[in-house]
Write a protein that holds these residues in place. Structure first.
Motif, short mmCIF file in Angstrom:
data_model
loop_
_atom_site.label_atom_id
_atom_site.label_comp_id
_atom_site.label_asym_id
_atom_site.label_seq_id
_atom_site.Cartn_x
_atom_site.Cartn_y
_atom_site.Cartn_z
N ALA A 71 0.85 -1.19 0.00
CA ALA A 71 0.00 0.00 0.00
C ALA A 71 0.89 1.24 0.00
O ALA A 71 1.99 1.22 0.57
CB ALA A 71 -0.91 0.00 1.21
N PRO A 72 0.44 2.32 -0.64
CA PRO A 72 1.25 3.55 -0.65
C PRO A 72 1.17 4.28 0.68
O PRO A 72 0.10 4.62 1.16
CB PRO A 72 0.61 4.38 -1.78
N TYR A 73 2.36 4.52 1.29
CA TYR A 73 2.44 5.26 2.55
C TYR A 73 3.12 6.61 2.28
O TYR A 73 4.09 6.69 1.51
CB TYR A 73 3.28 4.51 3.59
N PRO A 74 2.64 7.68 2.95
CA PRO A 74 3.33 8.96 2.82
C PRO A 74 4.60 8.95 3.68
O PRO A 74 4.55 8.66 4.88
CB PRO A 74 2.31 9.97 3.36
N VAL A 75 5.71 9.24 3.06
CA VAL A 75 7.00 9.22 3.77
C VAL A 75 7.68 10.57 3.58
O VAL A 75 7.72 11.11 2.47
CB VAL A 75 7.90 8.09 3.22
N MET A 76 8.21 11.11 4.69
CA MET A 76 8.92 12.39 4.62
C MET A 76 10.32 12.17 4.07
O MET A 76 11.08 11.35 4.58
CB MET A 76 8.98 13.03 6.01
N THR A 77 10.65 12.89 3.03
CA THR A 77 11.98 12.83 2.41
C THR A 77 12.54 14.24 2.35
O THR A 77 11.85 15.22 2.63
CB THR A 77 11.88 12.25 0.99
N PRO A 78 13.84 14.38 2.00
CA PRO A 78 14.42 15.73 1.87
C PRO A 78 13.69 16.59 0.83
O PRO A 78 13.80 17.82 0.85
CB PRO A 78 15.86 15.44 1.43
N TRP A 79 12.93 15.92 -0.05
CA TRP A 79 12.22 16.67 -1.09
C TRP A 79 10.72 16.83 -0.77
O TRP A 79 9.94 17.19 -1.61
CB TRP A 79 12.39 15.95 -2.42
N GLY A 80 10.37 16.54 0.48
CA GLY A 80 8.98 16.65 0.88
C GLY A 80 8.34 15.28 1.08
O GLY A 80 9.05 14.25 1.15
N VAL A 81 7.02 15.24 1.17
CA VAL A 81 6.30 13.99 1.40
C VAL A 81 6.14 13.25 0.08
O VAL A 81 5.66 13.81 -0.92
CB VAL A 81 4.91 14.26 2.02
#
Length: 327
Positions: free
Chosen positions: A231-241
């Motif tokens: 399933a797609p999860y929102p993950v915080m990255t250096p470029w945003g979510v």
């Protein structure tokens, strides 16, 4: 419609006799007359309005008399009414609010879909007391048992992630929900436990909480939320979510054991439609016991007939005064 005193309707023969008597007098001698050499002037002029109006008072009086007799017979109508006394059910939602509930395999995400469908379920059960318990790494009561639907729905809308330590303490969540019903005297007590993960925190083991629920006669329906596979999860990255596909892990065996221990059922929801169907099925299974008393409700109709008779008598008086004034 029926009559309370139907035998009085036999008095309707009286107006009929009066009509026959009136016709007899009209045909046999009550009609005024005089002898003239020819009736041509009168025949040429046609019938005057007075000749027609002179019968109207009698017609109005007969109609009024008939209505009075009907009113005396006391016409009534009845309809069957049912009084339903429902025995409400106590229901507590135990909702997982861990960050994994932000997965986007539901629209717009798992936790939003769970809240919206639960609110629809709440609206369909006006006779039940309901409450909300939430859990992640720990658990707390969001709303105690209440029949105040507006407050319950508002508090359900306020359920969200990130308010407590992250994790999935299924045992704590179930124990908190059961604790809300320890003092309940409802004949049926239900917990709807919804989670998307594996028990990984908390002081109370899920099966221990299930045994507590069984002791207090609480039936638990468990719902595993999540698509099959990933399933797609929102993950915080250096470029945003960003959305990243992650494996869906639900301890279905544990959830089945909890429901079987308490006499409930386990369901798997893979999308919004399936979750709505699950709540609909639970709604059908957990019907409140009802007792129905049927009794007739009567409506009196005689005032309408009496009023109509009074109106006709007043019209008779007006017509008589009018006739006297005509040339």
């Amino acid at each position: 419609m029926f009559f309370e005193y139907p035998r009085l309707l036999a008095l309707l023969a009286l107006p009929l006799l009066l009509v026959l008597h009136y016709l007899y007098l009209e045909l046999r001698g009550r009609r005024p007359h005089m002898r003239v050499s020819t009736a041509a002037p009168w025949l040429a002029g046609g019938r005057s309005i007075l000749s027609v109006l002179r019968h109207l008072p009698f017609v109005l009086r007969i109609a009024a008399l008939s209505l009075i007799i009907i009113a005396l017979a006391r016409p009534r109508s009845s309809s069957q009414m049912e009084k339903i006394d429902s025995e409400g059910i106590d229901i507590v939602f135990a909702m997982d609010v861990s960050t994994s509930m932000l997965a986007r395999d539901f629209k717009p995400d798992r936790i939003s879909a769970a809240k919206d469908i639960a609110i629809e379920f709440i609206a369909q059960r006006p006779s039940d007391r309901m409450g909300i318990a939430v859990f992640a790494g720990e658990s707390y009561t969001q709303c105690p048992l209440t029949t105040d639907r507006a407050t319950l729905i508002n508090l359900m809308k306020e359920v969200q992630t990130d308010l407590i330590e992250d994790g999935t303490a299924i045992g704590n969540g179930l124990a908190t929900a059961v604790a809300r019903m320890m003092d309940s005297d409802a004949k049926s007590r239900v917990v709807i436990l919804l989670t998307d993960g594996v028990n990984n925190s908390g002081e109370i083991a899920p099966l221990t909480a299930a045994e507590i629920a069984k002791t207090y006669g609480v039936r638990v329906y468990t719902i595993g939320v999540g698509a099959n596979g990933t399933a797609p999860y929102p993950v915080m990255t250096p470029w945003g979510v960003e959305l990243q596909n992650m494996k869906v892990e639900i301890d279905e065996e544990l959830l089945k054991s909890i429901s079987e221990t308490t006499g409930g059922r386990y369901f798997r929801a893979t999308d919004n439609t399936k979750l709505a169907e699950i709540y609909s099925e639970i709604n059908k299974m957990e019907k409140a016991r009802t007792t129905i008393d049927s009794f007739p409700v009567y409506k009196e109709l005689f005032p309408s007939y009496a009023l109509a008779a009074l109106v006709l008598l007043l019209l008779e008086l007006i017509v008589r005064l009018l006739i006297r004034r005509l040339p």
